[in-house]
Write a protein that holds these residues in place. Structure first.
Motif, PDB file in Angstrom:
ATOM      1  N   SER A  81      43.415  45.414  44.689  1.00 55.80           N
ATOM      2  CA  SER A  81      42.096  45.418  44.726  1.00 55.80           C
ATOM      3  C   SER A  81      41.963  46.820  44.264  1.00 55.80           C
ATOM      4  N   SER A  82      40.921  47.404  43.946  1.00 60.74           N
ATOM      5  CA  SER A  82      40.716  48.511  43.537  1.00 60.74           C
ATOM      6  C   SER A  82      39.444  48.986  44.052  1.00 60.74           C
ATOM      7  N   ASN A  83      39.037  50.369  44.065  1.00 62.22           N
ATOM      8  CA  ASN A  83      37.639  50.898  44.104  1.00 62.22           C
ATOM      9  C   ASN A  83      36.928  51.057  43.044  1.00 62.22           C
ATOM     10  N   ILE A  84      35.735  50.938  43.053  1.00 63.44           N
ATOM     11  CA  ILE A  84      34.911  51.332  41.711  1.00 63.44           C
ATOM     12  C   ILE A  84      34.056  52.319  42.312  1.00 63.44           C
ATOM     13  N   ASP A  85      34.036  53.631  41.378  1.00 65.85           N
ATOM     14  CA  ASP A  85      33.363  54.675  41.604  1.00 65.85           C
ATOM     15  C   ASP A  85      32.521  54.896  40.629  1.00 65.85           C
ATOM     16  N   GLY A  86      31.205  55.529  40.906  1.00 62.57           N
ATOM     17  CA  GLY A  86      29.962  55.595  39.903  1.00 62.57           C
ATOM     18  C   GLY A  86      28.918  56.384  40.442  1.00 62.57           C
ATOM     19  N   ILE A  87      27.910  56.528  39.587  1.00 65.82           N
ATOM     20  CA  ILE A  87      26.904  57.491  39.954  1.00 65.82           C
ATOM     21  C   ILE A  87      25.646  56.604  39.458  1.00 65.82           C
ATOM     22  N   ALA A  88      24.803  56.400  40.513  1.00 61.59           N
ATOM     23  CA  ALA A  88      23.329  56.013  40.261  1.00 61.59           C
ATOM     24  C   ALA A  88      22.331  57.089  39.553  1.00 61.59           C
ATOM     25  N   LEU A  89      21.691  56.478  38.536  1.00 65.17           N
ATOM     26  CA  LEU A  89      21.193  57.690  37.594  1.00 65.17           C
ATOM     27  C   LEU A  89      19.525  57.059  37.617  1.00 65.17           C
ATOM     28  N   PRO A 129      39.426  50.831  33.683  1.00 67.46           N
ATOM     29  CA  PRO A 129      40.509  51.537  33.223  1.00 67.46           C
ATOM     30  C   PRO A 129      40.660  52.647  34.171  1.00 67.46           C
ATOM     31  N   ARG A 130      41.833  53.349  34.208  1.00 67.02           N
ATOM     32  CA  ARG A 130      42.327  54.429  35.102  1.00 67.02           C
ATOM     33  C   ARG A 130      41.103  55.688  35.145  1.00 67.02           C
ATOM     34  N   ASP A 131      40.750  56.301  36.250  1.00 67.97           N
ATOM     35  CA  ASP A 131      39.861  56.971  36.381  1.00 67.97           C
ATOM     36  C   ASP A 131      38.425  57.154  35.631  1.00 67.97           C
ATOM     37  N   SER A 132      38.045  55.563  35.396  1.00 65.24           N
ATOM     38  CA  SER A 132      36.694  55.335  34.824  1.00 65.24           C
ATOM     39  C   SER A 132      35.763  55.371  35.988  1.00 65.24           C
ATOM     40  N   ARG A 133      34.425  55.738  35.578  1.00 63.63           N
ATOM     41  CA  ARG A 133      33.366  55.912  36.595  1.00 63.63           C
ATOM     42  C   ARG A 133      32.163  55.143  36.010  1.00 63.63           C
ATOM     43  N   VAL A 134      31.312  54.248  36.610  1.00 58.44           N
ATOM     44  CA  VAL A 134      30.540  53.306  36.024  1.00 58.44           C
ATOM     45  C   VAL A 134      29.034  54.370  36.357  1.00 58.44           C
ATOM     46  N   LYS A 135      28.159  54.259  35.245  1.00 61.61           N
ATOM     47  CA  LYS A 135      26.691  54.840  35.388  1.00 61.61           C
ATOM     48  C   LYS A 135      25.747  53.637  35.386  1.00 61.61           C
ATOM     49  N   VAL A 136      25.210  53.647  36.343  1.00 61.11           N
ATOM     50  CA  VAL A 136      23.937  52.586  36.457  1.00 61.11           C
ATOM     51  C   VAL A 136      22.767  53.282  36.841  1.00 61.11           C
ATOM     52  N   PRO A 174      16.657  38.585  40.027  1.00 62.59           N
ATOM     53  CA  PRO A 174      16.034  39.354  38.923  1.00 62.59           C
ATOM     54  C   PRO A 174      16.440  40.841  38.723  1.00 62.59           C
ATOM     55  N   TYR A 175      17.275  41.320  39.534  1.00 62.96           N
ATOM     56  CA  TYR A 175      17.854  42.651  39.303  1.00 62.96           C
ATOM     57  C   TYR A 175      19.122  42.818  38.384  1.00 62.96           C
ATOM     58  N   LEU A 176      19.627  41.628  38.168  1.00 63.14           N
ATOM     59  CA  LEU A 176      20.836  41.535  37.646  1.00 63.14           C
ATOM     60  C   LEU A 176      20.873  41.856  35.891  1.00 63.14           C
ATOM     61  N   ASN A 177      19.636  41.479  35.263  1.00 63.78           N
ATOM     62  CA  ASN A 177      19.407  41.542  34.083  1.00 63.78           C
ATOM     63  C   ASN A 177      19.618  43.129  33.747  1.00 63.78           C
ATOM     64  N   GLY A 178      19.144  43.865  34.523  1.00 65.17           N
ATOM     65  CA  GLY A 178      19.008  45.359  34.555  1.00 65.17           C
ATOM     66  C   GLY A 178      20.368  46.117  34.758  1.00 65.17           C
ATOM     67  N   GLY A 179      21.143  45.385  35.267  1.00 61.86           N
ATOM     68  CA  GLY A 179      22.578  45.832  35.786  1.00 61.86           C
ATOM     69  C   GLY A 179      23.600  46.210  34.642  1.00 61.86           C
ATOM     70  N   LEU A 180      24.921  46.384  35.314  1.00 60.46           N
ATOM     71  CA  LEU A 180      25.743  46.890  34.286  1.00 60.46           C
ATOM     72  C   LEU A 180      26.970  45.985  34.569  1.00 60.46           C
ATOM     73  N   VAL A 181      27.322  44.911  33.552  1.00 54.32           N
ATOM     74  CA  VAL A 181      28.321  44.040  33.509  1.00 54.32           C
ATOM     75  C   VAL A 181      29.734  44.828  33.505  1.00 54.32           C
ATOM     76  N   ILE A 182      30.864  44.710  34.406  1.00 52.51           N
ATOM     77  CA  ILE A 182      31.918  45.321  34.301  1.00 52.51           C
ATOM     78  C   ILE A 182      32.940  44.216  34.513  1.00 52.51           C
ATOM     79  N   ASP A 183      34.176  44.598  34.074  1.00 49.96           N
ATOM     80  CA  ASP A 183      35.456  43.746  34.333  1.00 49.96           C
ATOM     81  C   ASP A 183      36.575  44.910  35.302  1.00 49.96           C
ATOM     82  N   ALA A 184      36.717  44.284  36.577  1.00 50.42           N
ATOM     83  CA  ALA A 184      37.440  45.089  37.277  1.00 50.42           C
ATOM     84  C   ALA A 184      38.877  44.463  37.321  1.00 50.42           C
ATOM     85  N   PRO A 185      39.807  45.134  37.428  1.00 51.94           N
ATOM     86  CA  PRO A 185      39.915  46.577  37.496  1.00 51.94           C
ATOM     87  C   PRO A 185      39.515  47.566  36.140  1.00 51.94           C
TER      88      PRO A 185
END
Length: 120
Positions: A19-27, A106-113, A93-104
């Protein structure tokens, strides 16, 4: 596992390496947004055991822990702390405004949502 004679059987097998951790920022409005509920929803809504949740920190950052490999949607919701997020009818209803990702990721990637307003 014992299966009776003449029974119909359907088996799903999922193999994953770690497993991995997903890091990101809520904007919101061009900057990090504190206090948003950040949710990682699996592509299969029946797999509620794969849902991960966090609240964005004072700078908008978050970490979603122990994510198994697969396809997910990341959403951030303003004032979502008591939202019944495990119920598909509530979260869909919230999923259409979300960000689709495939985990894991790439190394050192951060999501922006982007933070969505809570629907009443």
């Amino acid at each position: 596992v014992e299966i009776g004679e003449g029974s119909a059987v359907q088996i799903s097998i999922v193999a994953a390496k770690g497993s991995s951790n997903i890091d990101g920022i809520a904007l919101k409005d061009g900057g990090g947004f504190p206090g948003a509920m950040v949710l990682l929803a699996p592509a299969d809504p029946a797999r509620t055991n794969l849902i991960r949740r966090d609240q964005s920190d004072s700078d908008g950052t978050f970490t979603l822990p122990d994510v198994l490999p697969g396809r997910y949607t990341v959403v951030a919701i303003d004032d979502g702390r008591d939202l019944a997020y495990a119920e598909p009818g509530i979260i869909n209803p919230y999923l259409n405004g979300g960000l689709v990702i495939d985990a894991p990721l790439p190394r050192d990637s951060r999501v922006k949502v982007t933070v969505q307003h809570r629907q009443r």
